[in-house]
Motif scaffolding. Structure first.
Motif, PDB file in Angstrom:
ATOM      1  N   TYR A 237      98.344  37.639  72.663  1.00  0.00           N
ATOM      2  CA  TYR A 237      97.809  38.822  71.983  1.00  0.00           C
ATOM      3  C   TYR A 237      97.594  38.527  70.502  1.00  0.00           C
ATOM      4  CZ  TYR A 237      97.290  43.728  70.638  1.00  0.00           C
ATOM      5  OH  TYR A 237      96.797  44.919  70.153  1.00  0.00           O
ATOM      6  N   PHE A 238      98.547  37.830  69.882  1.00  0.00           N
ATOM      7  CA  PHE A 238      98.457  37.510  68.457  1.00  0.00           C
ATOM      8  C   PHE A 238      97.216  36.672  68.164  1.00  0.00           C
ATOM      9  CE2 PHE A 238      99.405  34.431  65.050  1.00  0.00           C
ATOM     10  CZ  PHE A 238      99.658  35.299  63.987  1.00  0.00           C
ATOM     11  N   VAL A 239      96.972  35.640  68.973  1.00  0.00           N
ATOM     12  CA  VAL A 239      95.846  34.729  68.732  1.00  0.00           C
ATOM     13  C   VAL A 239      94.510  35.410  68.986  1.00  0.00           C
ATOM     14  CG1 VAL A 239      94.717  32.600  69.494  1.00  0.00           C
ATOM     15  CG2 VAL A 239      97.201  32.647  69.193  1.00  0.00           C
ATOM     16  N   THR A 240      94.389  36.077  70.139  1.00  0.00           N
ATOM     17  CA  THR A 240      93.080  36.624  70.533  1.00  0.00           C
ATOM     18  C   THR A 240      92.750  37.952  69.874  1.00  0.00           C
ATOM     19  OG1 THR A 240      94.057  37.674  72.505  1.00  0.00           O
ATOM     20  CG2 THR A 240      93.166  35.442  72.751  1.00  0.00           C
ATOM     21  N   ARG A 241      93.746  38.831  69.719  1.00  0.00           N
ATOM     22  CA  ARG A 241      93.470  40.169  69.202  1.00  0.00           C
ATOM     23  C   ARG A 241      93.732  40.289  67.701  1.00  0.00           C
ATOM     24  NH1 ARG A 241      93.695  43.435  73.870  1.00  0.00           N
ATOM     25  NH2 ARG A 241      92.825  42.150  75.536  1.00  0.00           N
ATOM     26  N   GLU A 242      94.924  39.887  67.276  1.00  0.00           N
ATOM     27  CA  GLU A 242      95.258  40.070  65.868  1.00  0.00           C
ATOM     28  C   GLU A 242      94.518  39.083  64.969  1.00  0.00           C
ATOM     29  OE1 GLU A 242      99.357  40.408  64.874  1.00  0.00           O
ATOM     30  OE2 GLU A 242      99.847  41.658  66.611  1.00  0.00           O
ATOM     31  N   LYS A 243      94.387  37.834  65.413  1.00  0.00           N
ATOM     32  CA  LYS A 243      93.730  36.825  64.590  1.00  0.00           C
ATOM     33  C   LYS A 243      92.263  36.620  64.962  1.00  0.00           C
ATOM     34  CE  LYS A 243      97.187  36.007  61.966  1.00  0.00           C
ATOM     35  NZ  LYS A 243      97.108  36.396  60.521  1.00  0.00           N
ATOM     36  N   GLY A 244      91.828  37.195  66.064  1.00  0.00           N
ATOM     37  CA  GLY A 244      90.409  37.167  66.412  1.00  0.00           C
ATOM     38  C   GLY A 244      89.872  35.824  66.874  1.00  0.00           C
ATOM     39  N   PHE A 245      90.634  35.093  67.682  1.00  0.00           N
ATOM     40  CA  PHE A 245      90.176  33.821  68.252  1.00  0.00           C
ATOM     41  C   PHE A 245      90.022  33.989  69.772  1.00  0.00           C
ATOM     42  CE2 PHE A 245      91.832  32.486  64.216  1.00  0.00           C
ATOM     43  CZ  PHE A 245      91.061  31.385  63.850  1.00  0.00           C
ATOM     44  N   ARG A 256      95.265  25.631  73.774  1.00  0.00           N
ATOM     45  CA  ARG A 256      94.121  25.124  73.028  1.00  0.00           C
ATOM     46  C   ARG A 256      93.336  26.305  72.467  1.00  0.00           C
ATOM     47  NH1 ARG A 256      97.002  21.603  74.053  1.00  0.00           N
ATOM     48  NH2 ARG A 256      96.601  19.581  75.056  1.00  0.00           N
ATOM     49  N   VAL A 257      92.924  26.179  71.191  1.00  0.00           N
ATOM     50  CA  VAL A 257      92.092  27.185  70.531  1.00  0.00           C
ATOM     51  C   VAL A 257      90.852  26.489  69.997  1.00  0.00           C
ATOM     52  CG1 VAL A 257      92.001  29.050  68.854  1.00  0.00           C
ATOM     53  CG2 VAL A 257      94.217  28.363  69.812  1.00  0.00           C
ATOM     54  N   VAL A 258      89.681  27.034  70.305  1.00  0.00           N
ATOM     55  CA  VAL A 258      88.409  26.409  69.932  1.00  0.00           C
ATOM     56  C   VAL A 258      87.726  27.236  68.845  1.00  0.00           C
ATOM     57  CG1 VAL A 258      86.199  25.531  70.789  1.00  0.00           C
ATOM     58  CG2 VAL A 258      88.195  25.584  72.317  1.00  0.00           C
ATOM     59  N   SER A 259      87.199  26.546  67.825  1.00  0.00           N
ATOM     60  CA  SER A 259      86.510  27.243  66.738  1.00  0.00           C
ATOM     61  C   SER A 259      85.507  26.302  66.083  1.00  0.00           C
ATOM     62  CB  SER A 259      87.527  27.729  65.691  1.00  0.00           C
ATOM     63  OG  SER A 259      86.882  28.287  64.563  1.00  0.00           O
ATOM     64  N   ASP A 260      84.522  26.882  65.394  1.00  0.00           N
ATOM     65  CA  ASP A 260      83.563  26.071  64.643  1.00  0.00           C
ATOM     66  C   ASP A 260      84.045  25.832  63.217  1.00  0.00           C
ATOM     67  OD1 ASP A 260      83.295  28.589  63.581  1.00  0.00           O
ATOM     68  OD2 ASP A 260      81.147  28.774  63.963  1.00  0.00           O
ATOM     69  N   SER A 261      85.256  26.325  62.900  1.00  0.00           N
ATOM     70  CA  SER A 261      85.805  26.178  61.557  1.00  0.00           C
ATOM     71  C   SER A 261      87.179  25.520  61.612  1.00  0.00           C
ATOM     72  CB  SER A 261      85.920  27.549  60.877  1.00  0.00           C
ATOM     73  OG  SER A 261      86.664  27.450  59.678  1.00  0.00           O
ATOM     74  N   LYS A 262      87.275  24.329  61.036  1.00  0.00           N
ATOM     75  CA  LYS A 262      88.556  23.633  61.000  1.00  0.00           C
ATOM     76  C   LYS A 262      89.533  24.357  60.088  1.00  0.00           C
ATOM     77  CE  LYS A 262      90.573  19.035  60.222  1.00  0.00           C
ATOM     78  NZ  LYS A 262      90.292  17.626  59.841  1.00  0.00           N
ATOM     79  N   GLU A 263      89.041  24.918  59.003  1.00  0.00           N
ATOM     80  CA  GLU A 263      89.909  25.603  58.047  1.00  0.00           C
ATOM     81  C   GLU A 263      90.573  26.829  58.678  1.00  0.00           C
ATOM     82  OE1 GLU A 263      86.856  24.530  57.449  1.00  0.00           O
ATOM     83  OE2 GLU A 263      87.454  22.834  56.159  1.00  0.00           O
ATOM     84  N   SER A 264      89.825  27.557  59.499  1.00  0.00           N
ATOM     85  CA  SER A 264      90.399  28.746  60.135  1.00  0.00           C
ATOM     86  C   SER A 264      91.497  28.357  61.121  1.00  0.00           C
ATOM     87  CB  SER A 264      89.300  29.545  60.850  1.00  0.00           C
ATOM     88  OG  SER A 264      88.758  28.812  61.940  1.00  0.00           O
TER      89      SER A 264
END
Length: 418
Positions: A237-245, A256-264
């Motif tokens: 819940y924290f990763v997907t809802r609160e942090k928006g990933f 595993r968390v996938v993003s187009d931003s390494k900084e995020s």
């Protein structure tokens, strides 16, 4: 006559027993229990109704593959109780996992390593727009996960969850049994099937023997697997809802968390570690947290995922060859028939995983070192997809023969509980 505390239909116990024996009818413990099943089930039913049920002694041993770890296996009687719990909890868990976006892929029907790898591949493909843009993946693992679970936090979560979602007439029974199994300390009432020296090479953080009674649950138990999977849902819940990933997948404590931003992802990593420490008393594994570009190859559930292709890890291949060498040694000693069923099952567990990757050559090469004796008992299916046990050798009856001889107890091994 002792007054009953809980009114539990005997049919519920029978249902749990039938669920417990499914696909386990060839196991020694199952066969032994089934010889006096009616008497044993009546006794279990009475203990549950009277509120006098307590877990039996567990089997405590060390396995070395795929990694060295301790296993605590419950008695067959206790496994029936675990299935009683599971039959009631699974629908609740499934609804909750789906509400969270179905990011958890283990301990669930129709889910597993393949669905986890498939989902991660799709996420990488979508975020990188067909592997044409930069895409980064955060890899994390929880440090000594099963041994670090706080039972008080776990039970607080589970009690609220059951009371808020379960509507069955046996809620009091479910709460009692769930709490009992969650707080049980099997290491205090067990039979050691491995020599004590087997624990010498196991770090203290990997064993319940060195833990406080309120910390750590037993890997190997059915209820422990479900409890451990549920325990990390606040992190989901924290990763997907609160942090928006939204591009996030987890297989037990490996995520595993996938993003187009390494900084995020760097910020998310720090936030996850803080959240885990404050809310669940867990820590990210310091050597297993990384951020990789998708082109480097992303390891997950035994695979290496690269753009447009998937490979099996060298570790899995190495374990398979170790198994082949072990079984070949058994064949050389004239024990091929005794081990034929286990040999087929073991090879198929590896090949079944490999057929979902670029591994045809590996399967062919591995088959060429099978001892010639194995081909008397099994043959290779087309495409090197699996081994098939020849009809005349299934099902093998070694377990039943052993049970007729009470002296078999002197030769109990950890494999009997796996």
């Amino acid at each position: 006559m002792e007054k009953r505390i809980y009114d539990i239909p005997f049919s519920d116990i029978l249902e749990a027993y039938e669920d417990c024996t499914r696909h386990k009818k060839g196991k020694q413990q199952c066969i032994e229990f089934s010889l006096n099943a009616e008497e044993e089930l009546i006794r279990l039913h009475e203990d549950l109704c009277n509120g006098t049920y307590q877990p039996d002694r567990s089997a405590y041993f060390i396995v070395t593959h795929p990694v060295r770890r301790e296993i605590i296996a419950s008695s067959f009687r206790d496994r029936i109780v675990h299935h009683y719990i599971k039959l009631r909890m699974d629908p609740l868990y499934e609804d909750w996992f789906n509400e969270l976006g179905s990011v958890s892929k283990n301990c669930r029907k129709n889910e597993g390593p393949q669905s986890a790898a498939n989902l991660l591949e799709k996420m990488i493909y979508d975020v990188s727009e067909g592997y044409t843009k930069d895409c980064w993946v955060l890899l994390y693992d929880i440090n000594s996960y099963f041994m670090s679970i706080d039972k008080s936090i776990l039970w607080e979560m589970m009690e609220d969850f059951i009371r808020g979602r379960y509507t069955g007439p046996d809620m009091d029974v479910l709460i009692w049994l769930t709490r009992l199994t969650a707080f049980w300390c099997p290491q205090k009432n067990c039979d050691f099937l491995s020599p004590r020296s087997a624990w010498d090479k196991l770090p203290p953080s990997k064993s319940l023997m060195h833990n406080d009674d309120n910390v750590g649950i037993a890997p190997g138990n059915l209820s422990s697997q479900d409890e451990a999977n549920f325990y990390l849902t606040p992190l989901d819940y924290f990763v997907t809802r609160e942090k928006g990933f939204p591009n996030y997948v987890r297989f037990m404590d490996d995520g595993r968390v996938v993003s187009d931003s390494k900084e995020s992802l760097l910020k998310l990593r720090d936030g996850m570690d803080e959240f885990l420490q404050e809310q669940l008393k867990l820590r990210l594994h310091p050597r297993k947290v990384r951020i990789l570009h998708h082109s480097q190859g992303i390891p997950f559930v035994g695979y290496i995922l690269k753009p447009g292709r998937r490979y099996i890890t060298n570790r899995i291949v190495g374990h398979m060859y170790n198994k082949i060498f072990f079984f070949n040694k058994m064949a050389e000693e004239g024990k091929a028939e005794e081990y034929a069923e286990k040999f087929v099952a073991s090879i198929n567990s590896y090949w079944g995983m490999m057929i979902h990757s670029n591994s045809y050559g590996i399967r062919v090469k591995s088959s060429r070192i099978f001892h010639k004796a194995w081909f008397r008992y099994a043959y290779i299916a087309s495409g090197y997809s699996k081994l098939v046990l020849r009809h005349k050798y299934k099902p093998h009856t070694k377990a039943r023969r052993m049970l007729k001889d009470k002296s078999y107890r002197e030769f109990m091994t950890p494999e009997m509980f796996l």
